[in-house]
Scaffold this active site. Structure first.
Site, PDB file in Angstrom:
ATOM      1  N   ASP A  57      14.921 -27.087  30.770  1.00  0.00           N
ATOM      2  CA  ASP A  57      15.901 -26.713  31.928  1.00  0.00           C
ATOM      3  C   ASP A  57      16.242 -27.913  32.643  1.00  0.00           C
ATOM      4  O   ASP A  57      15.606 -28.911  32.707  1.00  0.00           O
ATOM      5  CB  ASP A  57      15.591 -25.556  32.798  1.00  0.00           C
ATOM      6  CG  ASP A  57      16.482 -25.017  33.646  1.00  0.00           C
ATOM      7  OD1 ASP A  57      17.593 -25.292  33.469  1.00  0.00           O
ATOM      8  OD2 ASP A  57      16.284 -23.838  34.422  1.00  0.00           O
ATOM      9  N   ASP A  92      23.891 -27.703  35.988  1.00  0.00           N
ATOM     10  CA  ASP A  92      25.058 -26.900  36.617  1.00  0.00           C
ATOM     11  C   ASP A  92      24.772 -26.825  37.850  1.00  0.00           C
ATOM     12  O   ASP A  92      23.919 -27.138  38.578  1.00  0.00           O
ATOM     13  CB  ASP A  92      25.188 -25.572  35.972  1.00  0.00           C
ATOM     14  CG  ASP A  92      23.714 -24.867  36.096  1.00  0.00           C
ATOM     15  OD1 ASP A  92      22.862 -25.602  35.732  1.00  0.00           O
ATOM     16  OD2 ASP A  92      23.647 -23.589  36.111  1.00  0.00           O
ATOM     17  N   CYS A 244      -4.958  -2.364  27.935  1.00  0.00           N
ATOM     18  CA  CYS A 244      -4.534  -3.144  26.682  1.00  0.00           C
ATOM     19  C   CYS A 244      -5.970  -3.869  25.969  1.00  0.00           C
ATOM     20  O   CYS A 244      -6.769  -3.708  26.201  1.00  0.00           O
ATOM     21  CB  CYS A 244      -4.076  -4.552  27.528  1.00  0.00           C
ATOM     22  SG  CYS A 244      -3.731  -5.542  26.048  1.00  0.00           S
ATOM     23  N   CYS A 246      -5.798  -6.549  23.769  1.00  0.00           N
ATOM     24  CA  CYS A 246      -5.222  -7.924  23.185  1.00  0.00           C
ATOM     25  C   CYS A 246      -6.662  -8.554  23.207  1.00  0.00           C
ATOM     26  O   CYS A 246      -7.446  -8.255  23.462  1.00  0.00           O
ATOM     27  CB  CYS A 246      -4.243  -8.660  24.003  1.00  0.00           C
ATOM     28  SG  CYS A 246      -4.713  -9.297  25.627  1.00  0.00           S
ATOM     29  N   CYS A 249      -8.169  -8.863  26.690  1.00  0.00           N
ATOM     30  CA  CYS A 249      -8.809  -7.848  27.244  1.00  0.00           C
ATOM     31  C   CYS A 249     -10.027  -6.993  26.594  1.00  0.00           C
ATOM     32  O   CYS A 249     -10.694  -6.343  26.830  1.00  0.00           O
ATOM     33  CB  CYS A 249      -7.801  -6.727  27.494  1.00  0.00           C
ATOM     34  SG  CYS A 249      -6.349  -7.345  28.493  1.00  0.00           S
TER      35      CYS A 249
HETATM   36 ZN   LIG Z   1      -4.540  -7.509  27.189  1.00  0.00          ZN
END
Ligand SMILES: [Zn+2]
Length: 496
Positions: A57, A92, A244, A246, A249
């Site tokens: 950016d 911009d 979760c 993942c 976790c």
């Molecule tokens: Zn997780």
């Protein structure tokens, strides 16, 4: 989605991105430059130790924050080229949330002027340059900006979504902004939404046609001890079990995470938050493949009442969305009641049904369209249909909950035969559908109408047909308690 990385203070080890299959990140060229005064520009991939795609950016957001930045538009373009960015943004002039219409207009013009200047200065054609659309909450200005920027040869266009808008949950304004931008921009080039925020809103912005976005929310929320899920945000302090599973976790409990030192806790939370975002993206892509993105939107409205407003606003643009909705999908759609009435496929059905050529002056037989589809294959309809189908003086139409009238000729077309629906049994719904069926019948100018009436829907339809026109000759046959064979004989006897 590009996770936003602070070039001077990366919280996540780049190895994590590789392991998680995250192929693109975004950083800020202006902050990078400012953080390394006097140092020569160096390949951004080396700086971040990341071999994938890096988008940078330009520092425009910092203009919003500080009112100005100490760098010239041409300078930041050259700098992005020197650090070998893959996707670069011109400097911009952001409109922000608080500008009035005149100021917004000025930022649009100034951004166009800067775009033209940047396009003259750009040397690296292998960099994908982003042309930002401005206008803020002033929809007319967004539309004007999109048309102007769309004329210029940018590879990607981008729309700034003011953080304030997200925080105030003014999703209605965001919807209008995105639609105005999409209408003005060439559809062959992707649209990036700056600062997309929370994973729970990703399906909405994708449905509106945003192809790419970046998000810093995963890290900003982690800093405040917040745990992101597709349905909303939880406070780490209050979680007993992680829903979760993942890689983060799965290896720790909320209690263990709470006891960690701040930097480590922030890092683990950031990683989970990021994985929650990418898991949501997988869900969205899979929904698109199945043609179920709209179902996901409806489902998501139950996570947060603000999303109900979000979808209600999107629905207002259904005729626009309909133009880009596939005519045929690999699977049928779901009709969950009133909320689904305005989904693009339904809008399309109602528009296209009105275009179907009809033969007038026949006798119309109205049969209940029950759960079994195609409607004519219903064992209670089949004996009637098979005896009437070849008669040139009769035309068959089913009255259904999701679609209202379904003429026999359309019974096997998508998505009629594939739609799962739910009868809410609300009298107002029956009345509304009965009006649609009666309007269709009127269009056929029938000689006579046989109504095989069933339940409250049949009752509502009888009332509506009686009121539709005095001349309509309606013969009612009660479906309940009558064998289909008897029903059809009684129709044939009276058929003219
Ligand atoms: Zn997780």
């Amino acid at each position: 989605m590009f996770p936003v990385v602070d070039p001077n203070l990366p919280i996540i080890d780049p190895k994590f991105y590789r392991e998680a299959g995250i192929g693109a990140i975004m950083t800020n060229a202006y902050l990078l430059k400012r953080g390394r005064p006097g140092q020569p520009p160096k390949d951004i991939h080396d700086t971040l130790d990341f071999k994938g795609t890096v988008a940078t950016d330009s520092g425009a957001y910092q203009i919003l924050e500080y009112g100005h930045v100490g760098v010239k538009p041409a300078e930041i373009v050259a700098y992005q080229e020197k650090i070998d960015t893959d996707i670069g943004v011109i400097l911009d002039f952001p409109t922000g949330f608080h500008s009035d219409a005149r100021r917004a207009g000025w930022t649009v013009d100034e951004t166009v002027r800067r775009a033209d200047e940047a396009l003259k200065r750009i040397k690296r054609k292998d960099v994908l340059w982003v042309g930002p659309v401005q206008g803020g909450v002033h929809i007319k200005e967004v539309a004007r900006s999109a048309v102007e920027m769309g004329k210029r040869p940018f590879s990607i266009f981008a729309l700034g979504s003011p953080t304030e808008l997200m925080e105030a949950q003014r999703f209605d304004v965001l919807v209008d902004m995105i639609v105005a931008a999409k209408k003005g921009l060439p559809h062959s080039r992707p649209l990036h939404l700056f600062g997309a925020g929370h994973p729970s809103m990703f399906p909405f912005i994708v449905a509106l046609g945003c192809d790419m976005f970046d998000s810093a929310a995963y890290a900003l929320y982690a800093r405040r001890g917040r745990y992101l899920t597709s349905d909303g945000t939880q406070e780490l302090a209050e979680i007993e079990e992680f829903s979760c599973m993942c890689r983060i976790c799965d290896r720790t409990t909320p209690g263990e995470m709470r006891r960690l030192d701040l930097p480590e806790k922030e890092q683990l939370l950031s990683k989970h938050n990021l994985l929650a975002c990418f898991s949501e993206l997988r869900r969205i892509r899979e929904a698109i493949r199945r043609g179920h993105l709209w179902d996901l939107l409806e489902h998501r409205t139950y996570a947060n009442p603000a999303f109900k407003k979000f979808l209600a606003k999107i629905v207002q643009h259904s005729p626009f969305l309909e133009r880009f909705t596939p005519t045929v999908k690999p699977r049928g759609i779901s009709h969950f009641g009133e909320a689904s009435d305005d989904r693009p496929e339904m809008v399309r059905y109602h528009v296209r049904r009105a275009r179907v050529p009809v033969e007038r002056g026949k006798s119309v037989v109205l049969l209940p369209g029950r759960w079994r589809r195609p409607y004519h294959e219903d064992p209670r309809n089949l004996p009637i249909v098979s005896k009437l189908a070849n008669r040139s003086n009769a035309s068959i139409c089913f009255y259904t909950v999701p679609f209202g009238p379904v003429p026999m000729e359309l019974d096997e077309t998508f998505p009629l035969a594939q739609t799962e629906s739910f009868d809410t049994r609300e009298p107002t719904m029956y009345e509304e559908r009965a009006r649609q069926v009666a309007a269709w019948v009127k269009r056929l100018s029938p000689k006579q109408v046989f109504l095989v009436s069933e339940g409250q829907y049949g009752g509502a339809l009888r009332k509506e047909l009686a009121g539709a026109t005095r001349q309509l000759k309606v013969i009612r046959i009660q479906a309940e308690g009558s064998k289909p064979e008897n029903t059809v004989s009684s129709i044939i006897q009276r058929l003219r």
